[in-house]
Structures are given as structure tokens and as C-alpha cells.
Design an enzyme around this catalytic site. Structure first.
Site, PDB file in Angstrom:
ATOM      1  N   ARG A   1     -16.271  98.496  53.375  1.00 17.18           N
ATOM      2  CA  ARG A   1     -15.309  99.577  53.161  1.00 17.18           C
ATOM      3  C   ARG A   1     -15.657 100.380  51.914  1.00 17.18           C
ATOM      4  O   ARG A   1     -15.315 101.559  51.813  1.00 17.18           O
ATOM      5  CB  ARG A   1     -13.885  99.023  53.146  1.00 17.18           C
ATOM      6  CG  ARG A   1     -13.439  98.532  54.533  1.00 17.18           C
ATOM      7  CD  ARG A   1     -12.084  97.877  54.504  1.00 17.18           C
ATOM      8  NE  ARG A   1     -12.072  96.614  53.805  1.00 17.18           N
ATOM      9  CZ  ARG A   1     -12.309  95.428  54.344  1.00 17.18           C
ATOM     10  NH1 ARG A   1     -12.580  95.335  55.634  1.00 17.18           N
ATOM     11  NH2 ARG A   1     -12.284  94.327  53.627  1.00 17.18           N
TER      12      ARG A   1
ATOM     13  N   GLU B   1     -14.288  81.241  48.517  1.00 16.58           N
ATOM     14  CA  GLU B   1     -13.317  80.153  48.421  1.00 16.58           C
ATOM     15  C   GLU B   1     -14.010  78.803  48.684  1.00 16.58           C
ATOM     16  O   GLU B   1     -13.807  77.834  47.970  1.00 16.58           O
ATOM     17  CB  GLU B   1     -12.193  80.401  49.412  1.00 16.58           C
ATOM     18  CG  GLU B   1     -10.943  79.650  49.062  1.00 16.58           C
ATOM     19  CD  GLU B   1      -9.806  79.991  50.012  1.00 16.58           C
ATOM     20  OE1 GLU B   1      -9.887  81.020  50.709  1.00 16.58           O
ATOM     21  OE2 GLU B   1      -8.862  79.190  50.053  1.00 16.58           O
TER      22      GLU B   1
HETATM   23  P1  AMP Z   1     -12.877  89.230  45.746  1.00 14.61           P
HETATM   24  O1  AMP Z   1     -14.353  88.990  45.640  1.00 14.61           O
HETATM   25  O2  AMP Z   1     -12.075  87.953  45.825  1.00 14.61           O
HETATM   26  O3  AMP Z   1     -12.371  90.156  44.658  1.00 14.61           O
HETATM   27  O4  AMP Z   1     -12.604  89.931  47.150  1.00 14.61           O
HETATM   28  C1  AMP Z   1     -12.826  91.297  47.320  1.00 14.61           C
HETATM   29  C2  AMP Z   1     -13.499  91.608  48.616  1.00 14.61           C
HETATM   30  O5  AMP Z   1     -12.905  90.904  49.705  1.00 14.61           O
HETATM   31  C3  AMP Z   1     -13.366  93.079  48.932  1.00 14.61           C
HETATM   32  O6  AMP Z   1     -14.599  93.552  49.477  1.00 14.61           O
HETATM   33  C4  AMP Z   1     -12.234  93.162  49.936  1.00 14.61           C
HETATM   34  O7  AMP Z   1     -12.505  94.110  50.929  1.00 14.61           O
HETATM   35  C5  AMP Z   1     -12.113  91.763  50.529  1.00 14.61           C
HETATM   36  N1  AMP Z   1     -10.733  91.218  50.478  1.00 14.61           N
HETATM   37  C6  AMP Z   1     -10.306  90.151  49.739  1.00 14.61           C
HETATM   38  N2  AMP Z   1      -8.996  89.896  49.946  1.00 14.61           N
HETATM   39  C7  AMP Z   1      -8.560  90.841  50.827  1.00 14.61           C
HETATM   40  C8  AMP Z   1      -7.276  91.140  51.413  1.00 14.61           C
HETATM   41  N3  AMP Z   1      -6.173  90.419  51.152  1.00 14.61           N
HETATM   42  N4  AMP Z   1      -7.192  92.186  52.273  1.00 14.61           N
HETATM   43  C9  AMP Z   1      -8.298  92.948  52.536  1.00 14.61           C
HETATM   44  N5  AMP Z   1      -9.529  92.722  52.017  1.00 14.61           N
HETATM   45  C10 AMP Z   1      -9.665  91.681  51.168  1.00 14.61           C
END
Ligand code: AMP
Length: 175
Positions: A58, A95
Site C-alpha cells: 500500500r 509476531e
Molecule cells: P508494523 O511493522 O507492526 O509497524 O506493521 C506495519 C505494516 O503491517 C504495514 O505495512 C501495514 O500495512 C501492516 N499492518 C499492520 N497492522 C495492520 C492493521 N491493523 N491493519 C492494516 N494493516 C496493518
């Protein structure tokens, strides 16, 4: 402009307990899409940005529009194995286990002023790895912009601790 009604919340996707924040509804909304791009760019408009790095997938849609807005080039940060030329890569924490992302070795020049773009920051693992990649390639990360922040997951703080100014447009509680 209130972006909240333009972002669809999908409970229990992709797994139970997660609320997926779906920006496809925002992208379909002409005024909402334009406003979001303007707001993602705004704090960094005078910062001498000369490239935008978008995080798959995205971040490509938003980052492409941001690059167009700033009249600068676009650099793709992709999941491992997708880019056809020589790459540098960075591992990041999921995770359960780890994943890896890559950029083309020659997509950033030393001293390039980069803004990073993605749709959402949660734990910050993805954005911190992207920052490491841009820095490893010789670029300076002058800022990172996201439509959505999930502050309870602490990603913004982690990125700011790496000296990256962070811009987000809307916050949602929880994960
Ligand atoms: P993080 O690495 O944990 O900051 O996760 C960010 C990435 O995961 C981004 O590319 C987001 O598009 C996706 N992502 C994580 N959690 C969500 C969520 N609740 N809804 C949509 N996309 C998410």
C-alpha cells in the site's frame, strides 16, 4: 477533513483479535485520497526531499502519489525475492519469526533526502527496517509519513528513537 469514516475497519482479519484498517475505501474517495496525499507531504514539503521510498504494497500507491506531488523519483522497498536487480536487505521482526525486505542497490545515492511512506505504523518493525535499508544505501531519512498510527503498539516511538520525524494523519486505539 475527517478521514475516519473513509477507512474501513474489518474485525478479525487476517486473524482473530486483529482489526484490519482497510485504506482501499479511502483510495476510492477522490477528495479523501487527495487530502491524504497533501497531508502526508505537508511537513516535509520544504525539506529538500529528492526521493520517496514506498513500502510494499500500500506504500507504493501512496508513495507514488507523494513522489508525483513533490516532482521527485520513487524507490520501491519490497518483500524479499521480488526485485529483479542486485539488492541490499534488512531483516525485521514479525509476531512469530522474521521477514526480510529489500531495495535495489543503486536506487539511492549517497546523501539523498528520503521520505518513507506506508499506510500504517503498528509495532514499527517494518518502518524501522526500511529506515535501516535507506541508511545502508547512503540515504538520509528526513521523515516518515503514514495515514494511520496504532499508538498502543509503540511503532512511532521506535522510529522517532531512530531520529526519524514521523507524520501520521489518524490514530486508532488497540491493534
Ligand atoms: P508494523 O511493522 O507492526 O509497524 O506493521 C506495519 C505494516 O503491517 C504495514 O505495512 C501495514 O500495512 C501492516 N499492518 C499492520 N497492522 C495492520 C492493521 N491493523 N491493519 C492494516 N494493516 C496493518
Amino acid at each position: 477533513m475527517n478521514l475516519e469514516p473513509l477507512i474501513r475497519a474489518i474485525p478479525d482479519y487476517p486473524k482473530p483479535g486483529i482489526i484490519f484498517r482497510d485504506i482501499t475505501t479511502l483510495l476510492q474517495h477522490p477528495a479523501g485520497f487527495r487530502y491524504s496525499i497533501d497531508m502526508l507531504v505537508q511537513p516535509f514539503a520544504g525539506a529538500g526531499v529528492n526521493r520517496v521510498a514506498g513500502i510494499e504494497a500500500r506504500g507504493f500507491i501512496l508513495g507514488g502519489a507523494v513522489a508525483h506531488q513533490l516532482s521527485v523519483g520513487f524507490v520501491a522497498i519490497r518483500k524479499k525475492g521480488k526485485l529483479p536487480w542486485q539488492t541490499i536487505s534488512a531483516e525485521y521482526q514479525l509476531e512469530y519469526g522474521t521477514d526480510e525486505m529489500e531495495i535495489h542497490i543503486d536506487s539511492i545515492e549517497k546523501g539523498d533526502q528520503i521520505i518513507l511512506i506506508d499506510d500504517l505504523i503498528a509495532t514499527g518493525g517494518t518502518a524501522c527496517a526500511a529506515t535501516k535499508l535507506v541508511r545502508a544505501a547512503g540515504g538520509d531519512v528526513v521523515g516518515a509519513s503514514f495515514v494511520i498510527d496504532l499508538p498502543d503498539l509503540g511503532g512511532r516511538k521506535k522510529l522517532e528513537d531512530m531520529n526519524v520525524p514521523v507524520r501520521t494523519l489518524i490514530e486508532f486505539e488497540g491493534d
